[in-house]
Scaffold this motif. Structure first.
Motif, PDB file in Angstrom:
ATOM      1  N   ILE A  69       0.885  -1.030   0.123  1.00 37.17           N
ATOM      2  CA  ILE A  69       0.053  -0.003   0.019  1.00 37.17           C
ATOM      3  C   ILE A  69       0.798   1.096  -0.022  1.00 37.17           C
ATOM      4  O   ILE A  69       0.514   2.329  -0.843  1.00 37.17           O
ATOM      5  CB  ILE A  69      -1.039   0.048   1.132  1.00 37.17           C
ATOM      6  N   SER A 116      -4.962  -2.055  -4.935  1.00 37.04           N
ATOM      7  CA  SER A 116      -6.278  -1.518  -4.677  1.00 37.04           C
ATOM      8  C   SER A 116      -7.099  -1.117  -5.777  1.00 37.04           C
ATOM      9  O   SER A 116      -6.616  -0.107  -6.455  1.00 37.04           O
ATOM     10  CB  SER A 116      -5.994  -0.281  -3.691  1.00 37.04           C
ATOM     11  N   THR A 278      -1.496   5.364   3.946  1.00 32.91           N
ATOM     12  CA  THR A 278      -1.167   4.004   4.283  1.00 32.91           C
ATOM     13  C   THR A 278      -1.527   3.450   5.734  1.00 32.91           C
ATOM     14  O   THR A 278      -2.060   2.461   5.606  1.00 32.91           O
ATOM     15  CB  THR A 278       0.426   4.105   3.982  1.00 32.91           C
TER      16      THR A 278
END
Length: 433
Positions: A69, A116, A278
């Protein structure tokens, strides 16, 4: 009240909590905790919550989540996503619907960094949608391409969906990552084919881009090469067995950070935003993992998955008949639930049934992820549709949903091909291990 009745009551209560907009992780945690309390008492429920929460949060393999991420967030705030989009446009922009196809390719490339779907749709959408509006693309095609392309972030490794599936089913994260490569490329090709067909039928919907000399194509490719190199190193290193998924995440995040610092595109403001995003995303995902860890033992105690599996087996539908029922269930749930909620709620129930039917666990992970991707663009929820709506505020929601419909059918074709030819998902992980 029987244990099975308590299990059904718990599932119903969880859906009610989700409808009331309680966070997915908290809804599962509440149902798992209070359900276990009803079955085995408070001491057992409290011990379950403490031990499961600690054991899962301290799981070393879950380090891939914040690292990947962070890698995607740094690439986003540093503007590397624009380089990916410009390179894709330079090479395919001249084709019918070239800008939309470039958006799909940009989403596919950025998916290999972010993991994502929402982040992919937002990042590429901010770059691509204004460009397509400038070239008078049909709003439905433009927004549909970005919304559908964003779902690739849930399939192309490093996918947070595969990480959570691996934790829920105790499967290999590395194998799941590798299983998503060919299906991800196949789905990308089907999306581009969909754009091309729409643009050929209606040239005004997706006009061709301007001619770009070969030298400029090469220059655009070179500008995107460093980030593409990070992708190849991270995913290729896992495939070759040079390092584990956790090590790949650390190397990828470190390389992107060095690139951002070296190019001067990372300062205190953008760095703080990347780290903050994050932390928030990681906290949300870890809460979901904790909630699932508490819910799953409760479901096992109620024998709900086993009873449901027995019911489906006695119907005499056969393995593929049962698979069809599960696909229909995913389609229905996709109309009302977001992707992560579907994953963590359904996998503990459907996974034992699929194993009982003799299906491969890695293959079923790919099928489940593609079904969840379809839910991301299925009305009335369609998380990615709402994300794109937030960028293209002047485009009606109905237009975006009409725009994603051809891509939804492309996903259905991809799912059908993977069911008919399971090796599409299994050939790479089987070659690795």
């Amino acid at each position: 009240m029987t244990d099975f009745s308590i299990g059904l009551l718990g599932i119903g209560a969880m859906f009610v909590l989700l409808i009331l907009r309680m966070p997915v992780g908290m809804a599962m945690l509440a149902v798992g905790f209070f359900g276990t309390w009803m079955l085995n008492g408070f001491r057992s429920a409290n011990a379950l919550m403490v031990t499961e929460a600690f054991s899962h949060v301290s799981n070393y393999n879950l380090t891939v989540i914040p690292l990947f991420i962070l890698m995607g967030n740094i690439a986003s705030v540093a503007g590397f996503s624009r380089g990916l989009y410009e390179a894709a446009f330079a090479w395919v922009g001249r084709a019918p619907g070239g800008l939309a196809s470039a958006s799909v390719l940009g989403c596919a490339a950025f998916s290999a960094v972010s993991g994502s779907s929402v982040a992919t749709a937002v990042t590429i959408g901010k770059v691509a949608l204004p460009e397509m509006a400038r070239f008078n693309y049909a709003p439905g095609l433009a927004t549909g391409a970005v919304a559908a392309g964003g779902t690739l972030g849930f399939l192309i490794p490093p996918s947070t969906g595969f990480v959570i599936y691996a934790i829920l089913t105790e499967q290999s994260i590395g194998q799941l990552f590798m299983s998503g490569i060919l299906p991800g490329l196949l789905l990308t090709a089907l999306f581009i084919a969909t754009v091309t067909i729409i643009s050929l039928r209606n040239p005004e919907a997706g006009p061709r881009g301007a001619y770009i000399p070969f030298s400029e194509k090469m220059a655009a490719g070179l500008r995107a090469a460093p980030l593409l190199g990070v992708i190849i190193i991270s995913i290729g290193g896992i495939y070759l067995g040079v390092f584990t998924p956790v090590e790949a995440a650390g190397i990828g995040a470190g390389l992107v950070l060095i690139m951002a610092l070296f190019t001067g595109k990372l300062n205190w403001s953008t760095g703080s935003k990347a780290v903050g995003d994050t932390v928030r995303t990681t906290a949300m995902l870890f809460l979901i993992i904790i909630g699932a860890a508490v819910l799953n033992p409760f479901l096992s105690m109620t024998q709900l998955p086993a009873r449901l599996g027995e019911a489906m087996t006695t119907m005499g539908l056969g393995p593929y008949g049962v698979l069809f029922l599960i696909v229909v269930a995913y389609l229905i749930l996709g109309m009302f639930m977001d992707g992560l909620a579907m994953l963590v709620v359904t996998v503990p129930i459907f996974y034992p049934i699929m194993m009982q039917m003799g299906f491969d666990p890695i293959w079923f992970g790919v099928v489940a992820v593609i079904m969840i991707e379809m839910g991301m663009i299925t009305p009335p929820v369609g998380m990615n549709v709402f994300v794109v709506k937030g960028i293209a505020r002047d485009v009606p929601m109905s237009t975006i949903f009409k725009g994603v419909l051809p891509f939804w059918f492309a996903m259905a074709v991809c799912l059908f091909l993977i069911v008919i030819f399971p090796q599409i998902a299994l050939v790479i992980p089987q070659a690795m291990f």
